[in-house]
Design an enzyme around this catalytic site. Sequence first.
Site, PDB file in Angstrom:
ATOM      1  N   ASP A 131       1.016  -1.256  -0.565  1.00  0.00           N
ATOM      2  CA  ASP A 131      -0.026  -0.163  -0.032  1.00  0.00           C
ATOM      3  C   ASP A 131       0.921   1.420   0.200  1.00  0.00           C
ATOM      4  O   ASP A 131       1.990   1.186   0.398  1.00  0.00           O
ATOM      5  CB  ASP A 131      -0.974   0.354   1.054  1.00  0.00           C
ATOM      6  CG  ASP A 131      -0.314  -0.522   2.489  1.00  0.00           C
ATOM      7  OD1 ASP A 131       0.865  -0.218   2.622  1.00  0.00           O
ATOM      8  OD2 ASP A 131      -1.009  -1.197   3.350  1.00  0.00           O
TER       9      ASP A 131
ATOM     10  N   ASP B 186      -8.255  -3.846  14.418  1.00  0.00           N
ATOM     11  CA  ASP B 186      -9.297  -4.094  13.376  1.00  0.00           C
ATOM     12  C   ASP B 186      -9.672  -5.165  12.863  1.00  0.00           C
ATOM     13  O   ASP B 186     -10.612  -5.649  11.832  1.00  0.00           O
ATOM     14  CB  ASP B 186     -10.367  -3.318  13.683  1.00  0.00           C
ATOM     15  CG  ASP B 186      -9.747  -2.390  12.428  1.00  0.00           C
ATOM     16  OD1 ASP B 186      -8.200  -2.940  11.693  1.00  0.00           O
ATOM     17  OD2 ASP B 186      -9.964  -0.974  11.515  1.00  0.00           O
TER      18      ASP B 186
ATOM     19  N   HIS C  84      -7.337  -5.551  10.050  1.00  0.00           N
ATOM     20  CA  HIS C  84      -7.246  -4.605   8.371  1.00  0.00           C
ATOM     21  C   HIS C  84      -6.144  -5.454   8.157  1.00  0.00           C
ATOM     22  O   HIS C  84      -4.973  -5.345   9.076  1.00  0.00           O
ATOM     23  CB  HIS C  84      -7.402  -4.178   8.252  1.00  0.00           C
ATOM     24  CG  HIS C  84      -6.573  -2.657   8.752  1.00  0.00           C
ATOM     25  ND1 HIS C  84      -6.948  -2.056  10.309  1.00  0.00           N
ATOM     26  CD2 HIS C  84      -5.178  -2.162   8.222  1.00  0.00           C
ATOM     27  CE1 HIS C  84      -5.586  -1.108  10.460  1.00  0.00           C
ATOM     28  NE2 HIS C  84      -4.664  -1.947   9.646  1.00  0.00           N
TER      29      HIS C  84
ATOM     30  N   GLU D   4      -9.906  -2.642   4.878  1.00  0.00           N
ATOM     31  CA  GLU D   4     -10.769  -2.129   6.224  1.00  0.00           C
ATOM     32  C   GLU D   4     -11.204  -2.974   6.470  1.00  0.00           C
ATOM     33  O   GLU D   4     -11.855  -3.778   5.588  1.00  0.00           O
ATOM     34  CB  GLU D   4     -11.100  -0.621   6.419  1.00  0.00           C
ATOM     35  CG  GLU D   4      -9.976   0.463   6.187  1.00  0.00           C
ATOM     36  CD  GLU D   4      -8.553   0.596   7.648  1.00  0.00           C
ATOM     37  OE1 GLU D   4      -8.527  -0.078   8.420  1.00  0.00           O
ATOM     38  OE2 GLU D   4      -8.313   1.432   7.552  1.00  0.00           O
TER      39      GLU D   4
END
EC number: 3.5.99.6
Length: 266
Positions: free
Chosen positions: A72, A141, A143, A148
């Site tokens: 990313d 979380d 990801h 996400e």
Amino acid sequence: MRLIPLVTAEQVGKWAARHIVNRINAFKPTADRPFVLGLPTGGTPLTAYKALVEMHKAGQVSFKHVVTFNMDEYVGLPKEHPESYHSFMHRNFFDHVDIPAENINLLNGNAPDIDAECRRYEEKIRSYGKIHLFMGGVGNDGHIAFNEPASSLASRTRIKTLTHDTRVANSRFFDGDVDLVPKYALTVGVGTLLDAEEVMILVLGHQKALALQAAVEGNVNHMWTITCLQLHPKAVIVCDEPSTMELKVKTLKYFNELEAENIKGL
């Protein structure tokens, strides 16, 4: 799925680096047949990059015939910015090994046509056939990369809006100011990740305990991206002790016994 339960972050980094080196050396890459390696950024892989650099300097591995694709990159952050992932990778890894510049692939978060840049990246990956090993981390979380919660499990490289929680977590790299953290990023998709021959995810710290529990003991669920690993034929999670606090005792015992030989020597 394999789970490698270790004690410290340093051990996780050393195990991951050793695994990468073993895969590269067993592959015996050449200029015409390179080993294709997917790489992450952030705090989690730092111990792995440090160990890889040390192993390279000790003559245990060469990256001359390795091609890399990063997961990313922030949108709108100049690549020269100290917190761009371009800068991160060169500072922590590329500048310390013998990888040729033309073998390094990073998303361009400042491309004039973002959609075209994402398509180009996917096409470049396909031009090599596949990524042989994709290393990644995971967020609190669940990801992976910037996929996400609620990301499609069939998604490809695209632009994503970062959640507030992710921006708060990443603000530690921006002097603690969440307003300095970009709101958008380019990221490989979950489908891109699942196309890799092998996926290795590193999990560090008690903040990641619920994500690890979801990955190992939960069901496949797009609200926990990490659970996509259950769909992969060759997935391995390498974790430290604090991250295992939500796992059942019998789960941890099972994997400790199963991987006992592979944990030796760390």
